[in-house]
Design an enzyme around this catalytic site. Structure first.
Site, short mmCIF file in Angstrom:
data_model
loop_
_atom_site.label_atom_id
_atom_site.label_comp_id
_atom_site.label_asym_id
_atom_site.label_seq_id
_atom_site.Cartn_x
_atom_site.Cartn_y
_atom_site.Cartn_z
N LYS A 315 14.23 38.55 -17.16
CA LYS A 315 14.00 38.74 -15.72
C LYS A 315 14.90 37.74 -14.98
O LYS A 315 14.90 36.56 -15.29
CB LYS A 315 12.51 38.51 -15.42
CG LYS A 315 12.06 39.02 -14.07
CD LYS A 315 10.56 39.22 -14.01
CE LYS A 315 10.13 39.53 -12.58
NZ LYS A 315 8.72 39.93 -12.47
N GLU A 402 -6.96 46.66 -12.60
CA GLU A 402 -7.89 46.48 -11.49
C GLU A 402 -9.28 47.05 -11.80
O GLU A 402 -10.30 46.45 -11.42
CB GLU A 402 -7.33 47.12 -10.22
CG GLU A 402 -6.15 46.36 -9.60
CD GLU A 402 -4.81 46.65 -10.23
OE1 GLU A 402 -4.75 47.52 -11.15
OE2 GLU A 402 -3.79 46.04 -9.84
N ARG A 430 -7.48 51.44 -7.22
CA ARG A 430 -7.56 51.76 -8.65
C ARG A 430 -8.98 51.67 -9.20
O ARG A 430 -9.30 52.25 -10.22
CB ARG A 430 -6.71 50.75 -9.45
CG ARG A 430 -5.24 51.01 -9.45
CD ARG A 430 -4.96 52.15 -10.41
NE ARG A 430 -3.66 52.72 -10.15
CZ ARG A 430 -2.54 52.31 -10.73
NH1 ARG A 430 -2.56 51.34 -11.60
NH2 ARG A 430 -1.41 52.90 -10.44
C1 LIG Z 1 -1.67 48.68 -9.58
C2 LIG Z 1 -0.77 47.53 -9.24
N1 LIG Z 1 -1.23 46.27 -9.37
C3 LIG Z 1 -0.44 45.23 -9.07
C4 LIG Z 1 0.83 45.42 -8.63
C5 LIG Z 1 1.69 44.25 -8.22
N2 LIG Z 1 2.84 44.10 -9.11
C6 LIG Z 1 4.02 44.63 -8.83
S1 LIG Z 1 5.20 44.33 -9.95
C7 LIG Z 1 4.11 43.48 -10.89
C8 LIG Z 1 4.57 42.89 -12.18
C9 LIG Z 1 5.04 43.97 -13.08
O1 LIG Z 1 5.51 43.42 -14.25
P1 LIG Z 1 6.45 44.29 -15.15
O2 LIG Z 1 5.93 45.66 -15.21
O3 LIG Z 1 6.60 43.59 -16.43
O4 LIG Z 1 7.80 44.32 -14.34
P2 LIG Z 1 8.88 43.14 -14.14
O5 LIG Z 1 8.70 42.69 -12.72
O6 LIG Z 1 8.63 42.10 -15.14
O7 LIG Z 1 10.18 43.81 -14.32
C10 LIG Z 1 2.85 43.41 -10.29
C11 LIG Z 1 1.68 42.71 -10.80
C12 LIG Z 1 1.26 46.74 -8.49
N3 LIG Z 1 2.46 47.03 -8.01
N4 LIG Z 1 0.46 47.77 -8.82
#
Ligand SMILES: Cc1ncc(C[n+]2csc(CCOP(=O)(O)OP(=O)(O)O)c2C)c(N)n1
Ligand SMILES: CC(=O)[C@@H](O)[C@H](O)COP(=O)(O)O
Ligand SMILES: [Mg+2]
Length: 659
Positions: A315, A402, A430
């Site tokens: 990342k 969630e 959710r």
């Molecule tokens: C249902 C939901 N919960 C929380 C989020 C907030 N959120 C957005 S990106 C993220 C992290 C995602 O991690 P990953 O899938 O590994 O993607 P990366 O940013 O590491 O590429 C979170 C918690 C969301 N978008 N949707």
């Protein structure tokens, strides 16, 4: 900003160099500054590019991303990390007809840049500009408008099933999902189904060891084991050698068979969890090596049945500060990098509600050992890091899960704890059934802190928290409140924690005003009168109190308008409704939420129940449509919720003949 490819970025290698954001001409990229991107009307030409050209495209993408971040806050580290993966995908598939779903969608920027949106890209996340997430209205390359995590595998399984049933089996389907989103329950529901259906499908697991915060949970540990298994590491080179022995233009499925024959079946080395579900596990592979990713994507594409390709990325790759601190650089504020010295603009507003909530949580946890705090992967967004540090035993990050977070809180309640579920309004959707069954039906004292309840700005329709008033207040036992100013945030949390029933407290992504008055104590179901008015009343729910007061003040000398801080939508202050409506004077209700089922609706329900004349009531709320992205104040203005618009609504609401 020009990128010195010779001495600059080193795509595909582990060495990191800086591509510092500079305030260059980020709003108007000169044609020719990014010659390869500028020439892409769609992704097709990428398939003919040489490896060097693809590396140059990768460098151009990173340059665009860095320039963008000098102008505005946006998703950064996640996008930097998927540049090579994105290019490899578009080289191996034709996603004008093949199907590609990026999970969540916050890492969509490189994809937008290579699918004909380079010239519009400087408008991203501004009102009327490109969306910061996939948007089918923008391009055939975007299939779903998303922003919530976890659903990509389900929609991909559905797409594939539809193409099979519809007689279009040549259309390939790919879901790309991050390791943070991967543990979401729905992903396992989708794999359960995919394994049974057995349809061709490629699931790319983009493993960068990060959610927004460092990822948590047992699945994360499992992925770590897959990565570090020395048995696997030793044999990886065997796989590569084997692939090289099989003719390049042969059927890649044969190559996979050959691997298996040679005893290097991935399932023997790792990935048994997936293999047992009927999903072929391949990997992990280096996601920054375009040629390698292409090779494995091609293999997955030609393999029958579902395949999970485990791709390891970094990342923030390509910009050292982001790689070193991907939490901060997930969505950093706009910044400039002057030879390694980063500068951001300081906000001069009041602290946001989120910070007041954090301080209230800290106080509550200090005073009462029964209080716990639960987040679903949003520790950073909810500014909970100091709470996590101070109370590690009562802090629970359950990951992007969630539904589980809410049911988990219900379980804690049964043991006598007083959990606070700190969650964004939009993500709590959710957990709807768990709020209903596990919490409200049992009448358990879970406290919901609904952050981002309102217009969230540049994230747009997937993230605006506009529906919670309607969806929370329908449940028996639930108390629903919203602070109108800073000090009320803590007072409401205190009231909730002393109330033996479920409570929700909503507040937006906005700074909280300080009022120069002694707040009335919180009494469940009772409003607070801010100022009296002889001509009519504005009744504000939550943070819109700021706009309501400004509107009333702007009318001084013209109309004498009272302001009420409603505090509760449930229970509604029936006496307040009666007193404001009964005299026939106008009432304007104001809320930052959807009109349907919202505060104004509840107010009118109460007036009707009390057989009051409702003709002089006006409801100001968000309309029955999905609201685009844009600056919060711009959006409030667009939808009649600015002080000027509220004042005008008061003028319009004065019963004819009165003024
Ligand atoms: C249902 C939901 N919960 C929380 C989020 C907030 N959120 C957005 S990106 C993220 C992290 C995602 O991690 P990953 O899938 O590994 O993607 P990366 O940013 O590491 O590429 C979170 C918690 C969301 N978008 N949707
Ligand atoms: C993609 C996603 O869902 C998060 O990154 C979200 O954009 C965070 O929003 P805040 O910036 O309001 O915390
Ligand atoms: Mg991740």
């Amino acid at each position: 900003m020009a990128v010195n490819l010779a001495g600059g970025l080193c795509i595909g290698a582990k060495t990191l160099t800086n591509t510092p954001p500079k305030k260059s001409d980020a709003h108007h990229h000169a044609l020719g500054q990014h010659p390869l991107l500028a020439g892409l009307d769609d992704a097709m030409p990428l398939r003919t590019f040489s490896p060097d050209q693809l590396n140059s495209v990768a460098a151009e993408i990173r340059d665009v991303l860095c320039n963008l971040l000098a102008t505005r806050t946006a998703h950064f580290a996640s996008n930097l990390g998927v540049v090579e993966l994105c290019l490899a995908l578009h080289c191996e598939f034709d996603f004008r007809s093949d199907r590609l779903v990026w999970d969540t969608g916050h890492q969509i920027y490189p994809h937008k840049l290579v699918t004909g949106r380079y010239h519009q890209f400087p408008s991203i996340r501004t009102r009327g500009g490109l969306m910061g997430y996939p948007n089918p209205h923008e391009s055939v390359y975007d299939l779903f408008m998303t922003g919530h995590a976890g659903c990509s595998v389900s929609t991909a399984v559905g797409l594939r099933s539809g193409d099979v049933v519809g007689g279009q089996p040549d259309r390939r389907t790919v879901a790309v999902i991050g390791d943070g989103a991967f543990p979401s329950g729905i992903v396992f529901e989708a794999m359960n189904n995919a394994g049974e259906l057995g349809d061709d499908l490629t699931i790319v697991l983009n493993d960068n060891k990060m959610s927004i915060c460092p990822r948590v949970g047992a699945v994360a540990d499992y992925l770590d084991r897959l990565r570090s298994n020395p048995f696997y590491t030793g044999l990886k080179s065997e796989v590569v050698k084997l692939l090289e022995r099989v003719p390049m233009f042969g059927d890649p499925a044969e190559r996979l068979l050959a691997q298996m024959k040679e005893g290097v079946k991935a399932g023997l080395l790792g990935g048994m969890l997936f293999e047992e579900l009927g999903i072929r596990y391949v990997g992990p592979i280096d996601g920054h090596d375009i040629a390698l990713v292409r090779k494995y994507l091609a293999m997955a594409r030609e393999t029958s049945g579902p395949v999970l390709l485990h791709v390891v990325t970094e990342k923030g790759h390509g910009y050292k500060p982001a790689a070193e601190d991907p939490v901060y650089f997930h969505t950093p504020p706009a910044f400039n990098d002057d030879a390694g010295t980063l500068t951001t603009q300081k906000s001069d507003g009041h602290p946001p509600y989120t910070l007041h909530a954090r301080e209230a949580i800290r106080k509550a946890m200090t005073e009462d050992q029964r209080v716990t705090i639960i987040t679903a992967a949003m520790c950073q967004g909810n500014k909970l890091e100091p709470v996590r540090e101070k109370f590690p035993d009562r802090f629970f990050d359950v990951g992007i899960c969630e539904s589980h977070a809410v049911a988990f809180a219900a379980g804690q309640c049964k043991t006598g704890l007083r959990p606070i579920v700190d969650i964004y309004s939009t993500f709590l959707q959710r957990s709807y059934d768990q709020i209903f069954q596990e919490v409200a039906l049992q009448d358990l004292p879970v406290t919901f802190l609904l952050d981002r309840a309102g217009l969230t700005g540049p994230d747009g329709p997937t993230h605006h928290g506009l529906f919670d008033i309607g969806y929370m207040r329908v449940f028996p036992n639930m108390v629903c409140m919203a602070p109108g100013y800073a000090a009320e945030t803590g007072m409401m949390l205190d009231a909730a924690l002393h109330h033996d029933h479920p409570c929700s407290i909503r507040y937006p992504k906005a700074s909280a005003i300080e009022l120069d008055h002694v707040p009335a104590p919180i009494e469940i179901g009772k409003c607070e009168v801010i100022r009296e008015g002889a001509d009519g009343t504005i009744v504000a729910f939550g943070a819109m109190l700021e706009q309501a007061i400004a509107a009333a003040e702007s009318l001084d000398g013209d109309l004498d308008v009272g302001v009420i801080n409603a505090r509760f939508v449930k229970p509604m202050d029936e006496a307040m409704v009666h007193d404001t409506v009964a005299g026939g004077k106008f009432v304007v209700t104001v809320e930052e939420g959807a009109r349907m089922g919202g505060f104004g609706s509840a107010f009118i329900e109460s007036a009707v129940q009390q057989r009051l004349d409702t003709r002089a009531i006006r409801v100001l709320a968000l309309p029955d449509e999905f609201i685009d992205h844009g600056d919060r104040n711009e959006l409030l203005h667009d939808h009649g919720l600015s002080p000027v618009a509220i004042a005008q609504a008061c003028r319009d609401a004065v019963p004819t003949g009165v003024h």
